[in-house]
Design a protein around this motif. Sequence first.
Motif, short mmCIF file in Angstrom:
data_model
loop_
_atom_site.label_atom_id
_atom_site.label_comp_id
_atom_site.label_asym_id
_atom_site.label_seq_id
_atom_site.Cartn_x
_atom_site.Cartn_y
_atom_site.Cartn_z
N THR A 129 51.74 9.68 36.63
CA THR A 129 50.63 10.46 37.15
C THR A 129 49.35 9.64 37.12
OG1 THR A 129 49.99 11.36 34.99
CG2 THR A 129 51.68 12.58 36.23
N PHE A 130 48.35 10.10 37.86
CA PHE A 130 47.04 9.46 37.76
C PHE A 130 45.96 10.52 37.93
CE2 PHE A 130 48.00 9.23 42.28
CZ PHE A 130 46.79 9.49 42.90
N MET A 131 44.79 10.23 37.36
CA MET A 131 43.66 11.16 37.45
C MET A 131 42.98 10.98 38.80
SD MET A 131 40.33 12.04 35.02
CE MET A 131 40.30 10.46 34.32
N ARG A 132 42.86 12.09 39.53
CA ARG A 132 42.17 12.08 40.81
C ARG A 132 40.68 12.30 40.63
NH1 ARG A 132 45.01 12.96 45.87
NH2 ARG A 132 42.88 12.93 46.56
N SER A 133 40.33 13.16 39.66
CA SER A 133 38.92 13.46 39.41
C SER A 133 38.77 13.93 37.97
CB SER A 133 38.46 14.58 40.35
OG SER A 133 37.16 15.01 39.98
N PRO A 134 37.71 13.49 37.30
CA PRO A 134 37.49 13.97 35.94
C PRO A 134 37.01 15.42 35.90
CG PRO A 134 35.71 12.51 36.60
CD PRO A 134 36.71 12.50 37.71
N PHE A 135 36.82 16.04 37.07
CA PHE A 135 36.36 17.41 37.15
C PHE A 135 37.35 18.27 37.91
CE2 PHE A 135 32.72 14.53 37.12
CZ PHE A 135 32.19 14.88 35.89
N GLY A 136 37.72 19.39 37.32
CA GLY A 136 38.61 20.34 37.96
C GLY A 136 37.87 21.61 38.31
N ALA A 137 38.60 22.73 38.30
CA ALA A 137 38.02 24.02 38.65
C ALA A 137 36.92 24.42 37.66
CB ALA A 137 39.10 25.09 38.69
N THR A 138 37.03 23.94 36.43
CA THR A 138 36.01 24.19 35.42
C THR A 138 35.67 22.86 34.76
OG1 THR A 138 37.61 24.64 33.67
CG2 THR A 138 36.87 26.53 34.98
N LEU A 139 34.58 22.81 34.01
CA LEU A 139 34.15 21.56 33.38
C LEU A 139 35.13 21.07 32.31
CD1 LEU A 139 30.34 22.31 33.03
CD2 LEU A 139 31.44 20.76 34.65
N CYS A 140 35.94 21.96 31.79
CA CYS A 140 36.87 21.56 30.73
C CYS A 140 38.23 21.11 31.27
CB CYS A 140 37.04 22.69 29.71
SG CYS A 140 37.60 24.24 30.41
N HIS A 144 44.63 15.86 38.36
CA HIS A 144 45.61 14.77 38.34
C HIS A 144 46.59 14.93 39.49
CE1 HIS A 144 44.61 13.15 34.30
NE2 HIS A 144 44.15 14.38 34.12
N PHE A 145 47.29 13.84 39.79
CA PHE A 145 48.33 13.85 40.82
C PHE A 145 49.59 13.22 40.23
CE2 PHE A 145 50.68 11.87 44.31
CZ PHE A 145 50.82 12.96 45.15
N CYS A 146 50.73 13.84 40.53
CA CYS A 146 52.01 13.31 40.06
C CYS A 146 52.69 12.55 41.19
CB CYS A 146 52.90 14.46 39.58
SG CYS A 146 54.53 13.90 39.01
N ARG A 147 52.96 11.28 40.97
CA ARG A 147 53.64 10.47 41.97
C ARG A 147 55.11 10.86 42.09
NH1 ARG A 147 50.47 6.36 39.17
NH2 ARG A 147 48.84 5.60 40.56
N GLN A 148 55.68 11.44 41.05
CA GLN A 148 57.09 11.80 41.05
C GLN A 148 57.38 13.01 41.93
OE1 GLN A 148 59.44 9.99 39.40
NE2 GLN A 148 61.04 11.29 40.29
N CYS A 149 56.66 14.12 41.68
CA CYS A 149 56.94 15.36 42.43
C CYS A 149 55.92 15.65 43.53
CB CYS A 149 57.06 16.55 41.48
SG CYS A 149 55.51 17.07 40.69
N GLY A 150 54.84 14.85 43.58
CA GLY A 150 53.85 15.02 44.62
C GLY A 150 52.90 16.19 44.43
N MET A 151 52.86 16.75 43.21
CA MET A 151 52.01 17.91 42.95
C MET A 151 50.67 17.49 42.34
SD MET A 151 53.69 20.72 43.76
CE MET A 151 52.96 22.02 42.79
N MET A 152 49.63 18.19 42.79
CA MET A 152 48.33 18.09 42.12
C MET A 152 48.38 19.06 40.95
SD MET A 152 45.96 16.12 43.63
CE MET A 152 44.45 16.82 43.05
N PHE A 153 47.72 18.71 39.86
CA PHE A 153 47.65 19.62 38.73
C PHE A 153 46.39 19.35 37.93
CE2 PHE A 153 49.89 15.91 37.16
CZ PHE A 153 49.40 15.71 35.88
N GLU A 154 46.02 20.34 37.14
CA GLU A 154 44.87 20.19 36.27
C GLU A 154 45.33 19.88 34.85
OE1 GLU A 154 41.15 22.75 37.58
OE2 GLU A 154 42.90 24.02 37.17
N GLN A 155 44.49 19.17 34.15
CA GLN A 155 44.69 18.92 32.72
C GLN A 155 43.55 19.61 31.99
OE1 GLN A 155 43.39 15.21 31.18
NE2 GLN A 155 44.64 15.34 29.34
N PHE A 156 43.88 20.38 30.98
CA PHE A 156 42.86 20.92 30.08
C PHE A 156 42.42 19.73 29.23
CE2 PHE A 156 41.42 25.09 28.37
CZ PHE A 156 40.58 24.61 27.38
N LYS A 157 41.21 19.29 29.39
CA LYS A 157 40.74 18.07 28.73
C LYS A 157 40.75 18.22 27.20
CE LYS A 157 37.31 17.07 32.29
NZ LYS A 157 35.86 16.99 32.52
#
Length: 160
Positions: A129-140, A144-157
């Motif tokens: 995976t790789f980080m697309r943006s340090p900011f998601g739907a909320t500041l926390c 990220h993007f997964c190269r394996q399954c092609g899904m975007m996802f958020e990480q709770f920082k």
Amino acid sequence: MDTIKAIYASLEKVMDPEIPVLNVLEMGMITDVQQDEKGIHIKMIPTFSACPAISVIRQSISDTVSKDLHLPVEVSVDAAIQWNSNRLTETAKEKLRGFGIAAPPVHHGEIEADMLLHVTCPHCGSDNTFMRSPFGATLCRAMHFCRQCGMMFEQFKPLT
């Protein structure tokens, strides 16, 4: 059932408005519960100091506990304790993954770049995976993007 246990049972019903699969106990937001002759006193902490949902969560706690226990409820923000991502329960982390959000790793007071850059995909479990943006739907959260399954996802920082 004694009153304190009943209060905690009621708090299990109060869900985070931004992540509705998690309750305030699983989030580690409750710091103190007391009862006296005036009613119930609950202290809470927001997951982020600038969290726009603080008043919504406070009101939800008050409404839910008051309705369940038929007692006056006072909810205050506990200024003595700062929330950090280590307060999330293991149940919360599992629920986050099931909701499609990568859970933050446990930290020991310092956040390292690897904790934000190398994140396991909650959809397929890949580490590719790789980080697309340090900011998601909320500041926390971060995107990220997964190269394996092609899904975007958020990480709770991870937060200290």
